[in-house]
Design an enzyme around this catalytic site. Structure first.
Site, PDB file in Angstrom:
ATOM      1  N   THR A  14      94.716 -34.138  19.131  1.00 34.67           N
ATOM      2  CA  THR A  14      95.305 -34.883  20.255  1.00 34.67           C
ATOM      3  C   THR A  14      95.240 -36.384  20.000  1.00 34.67           C
ATOM      4  OG1 THR A  14      94.880 -35.522  22.566  1.00 34.67           O
ATOM      5  CG2 THR A  14      93.039 -34.573  21.388  1.00 34.67           C
ATOM      6  N   ASP A  15      96.162 -37.111  20.603  1.00 30.57           N
ATOM      7  CA  ASP A  15      96.103 -38.589  20.483  1.00 30.57           C
ATOM      8  C   ASP A  15      94.861 -39.147  21.172  1.00 30.57           C
ATOM      9  OD1 ASP A  15      96.846 -38.286  23.176  1.00 30.57           O
ATOM     10  OD2 ASP A  15      98.401 -39.836  23.106  1.00 30.57           O
ATOM     11  N   GLU A  16      94.198 -38.330  21.998  1.00 29.61           N
ATOM     12  CA  GLU A  16      93.036 -38.839  22.732  1.00 29.61           C
ATOM     13  C   GLU A  16      91.852 -39.104  21.808  1.00 29.61           C
ATOM     14  OE1 GLU A  16      92.399 -37.076  26.563  1.00 29.61           O
ATOM     15  OE2 GLU A  16      94.494 -36.477  26.718  1.00 29.61           O
TER      16      GLU A  16
ATOM     17  N   TYR B 183      85.806 -34.170  26.206  1.00 27.01           N
ATOM     18  CA  TYR B 183      86.987 -33.456  25.676  1.00 27.01           C
ATOM     19  C   TYR B 183      87.444 -34.109  24.373  1.00 27.01           C
ATOM     20  CZ  TYR B 183      91.944 -32.489  24.903  1.00 27.01           C
ATOM     21  OH  TYR B 183      93.158 -32.188  24.320  1.00 27.01           O
TER      22      TYR B 183
ATOM     23  N   LYS C 209      87.328 -32.665  20.529  1.00 25.64           N
ATOM     24  CA  LYS C 209      88.557 -32.505  19.750  1.00 25.64           C
ATOM     25  C   LYS C 209      88.476 -33.302  18.444  1.00 25.64           C
ATOM     26  CE  LYS C 209      91.953 -30.692  20.553  1.00 25.64           C
ATOM     27  NZ  LYS C 209      92.416 -29.302  20.241  1.00 25.64           N
TER      28      LYS C 209
END
Ligand code: NAD
Ligand code: TYD
Length: 341
Positions: free
Chosen positions: A130-132, A154, A158
């Site tokens: 994810t870009d997060e 989260y 990831k």
């Protein structure tokens, strides 16, 4: 050339939002493909999502946990060309209240899949990251070289799965590609995330909870544009050991999204309501996906206004899909999570 059209696909997390869209699209595009879904069916996994393909002889569903080697190892031993790992705990707000399941699935689960793939080779393992993992990007856009600075359980979990997948390429030469996509919207998204929560709350005549100032921005991409990017990666040479950003350059604040959804539903901004901000709320995410575009020719095809309008219509027309989800445990979570001001 990898066997994208005729391949045996293992889609983990295929009963969730993006996995469902991937499975439907894979079987639609590739008449000779075979798809096995492995999904634990957590609160976010919905077997009904797979009803449209359930009786397709090319499709099979296996219920199980990606962190359980006793299930994963014999399954992968059956032989797959592709493992696409969508399975994850995915909601930032829930990770703040209960990080354990995130570490277990998003790190240990990825390890368990990678170990099985080490014993039983595949053509490509795609880790859906994810870009997060870049953390908040206050200016410009993160490239694949930008540092990883995740700021909530989260995104940190990831990032662990993302780097573990990379390490299996660097250390064991396992063919791994890692994608980092921005915020998705579209059909089949569990109604705890911004777009489906706001649409379904508005349809129920309930307030739309806006964290803090409502000025936090995300880059919104339709799930089918994300799925299409994955198919481009599967078909391209030289993707192993590489990270691929996927974004739409379509940045909107929470207030802009809320306003647009209410307009599409013929309701007023009076439904927007402030709630106590999410702890560690990342102000902005933005990714530069020029590497993917240059290498594979992929580009976004769903115009945002059209995609959002179609998505709103899907939730309007599929109340029997989301109404049962907004009950029981969801309502307990909702009460715990939001403090209206
Ligand atoms: P989702 O929460 O809708 O679905 C997750 C699915 O994984 C569910 O079907 C759930 O039952 C399954 N699952 C959870 N734990 C499992 C386990 N231990 N074993 C097997 N299955 C398990 O998530 P989503 O929004 O479809 O996201 C899919 C993937 O894409 C995730 O890896 C997420 O991090 C990533 N991603 C999501 C977005 C987004 O905007 N939604 C953006 C970028 C990346
Ligand atoms: P979300 O859909 O949870 O995705 P992310 O993983 O990017 O946080 O939230 C998207 C944005 O919307 C984020 O800035 C938080 C905000 N938001 C609200 O303001 N209210 C809400 O009820 C939700 C779910 C999100």
């Amino acid at each position: 050339m990898r066997p994208v059209e005729t391949g045996r696909y293992l889609v983990t997390g295929g009963a969730g939002f993006i996995g469902t869209n991937f499975v439907h699209e894979c079987l639609r595009r590739h008449p000779q493909a075979q798809v096995t879904v492995l999904d634990k069916l957590t609160y976010a996994g919905n077997p009904r999502n797979l009803d449209p393909v359930r009786n397709d002889p090319r499709f099979r569903f296996v219920q199980g946990d990606i962190a359980d080697a006793a299930i994963v190892e014999p399954l992968i031993a059956e032989g797959f060309d592709f493992v696409i790992n969508f399975a994850a705990e995915t909601h930032v707000d829930r990770s703040i209240g209960d990080p354990a399941s995130f570490v277990k699935t998003d790190v240990f689960g990825v390890y368990t899949l990678l170990e099985a793939v080490r014993k039983h080779p595949v053509s490509l393992f795609v880790q859906i990251s994810t870009d997060e993992v870049y953390g908040e990007i206050l200016d410009g856009a993160a490239t694949e070289q930008s540092p990883l600075l995740p700021r909530n359980p989260y995104s940190a979990s990831k990032a662990g799965g993302d780097r573990l997948a990379y390490s299996y390429w660097a250390t064991y030469d396992i063919p791994v590609a890692i994608t980092r996509c921005s915020n998705n919207y579209g059909p089949y998204q569990y109604p705890e995330k911004l777009v489906p929560l706001f649409v379904t709350n508005a349809l129920q005549g309930e307030k739309l909870p806006v964290y803090g100032s409502g000025k936090n921005t995300r880059d919104w991409i339709h799930a089918l544009d994300h799925v299409n990017a994955i198919f481009h990666i599967l078909a391209a040479d030289g993707v192993e050991g590489e990270v691929w950003n996927i974004g739409a350059e379509n940045e909107r604040s929470v207030l802009e999204i809320g306003g647009e959804l209410l307009r599409l539903l013929g309701k007023t901004d009076a439904l927007l309501a402030s709630v106590v901000d999410r702890p560690g709320h990342d102000r902005r995410y933005a990714v530069d996906s020029s590497k993917l575009r240059a290498k594979t020719g992929w580009k976004c095809e769903v115009p945002f206004e059209q995609g959002l309008a179609e998505t709103v219509r899907w939730y309007e027309e599929n109340a029997d899909w989301w109404r049962p989800l907004k009950s029981g445990e969801f309502l307990d979570y909702y009460k715990r999570n939001y403090k209206f001001l």
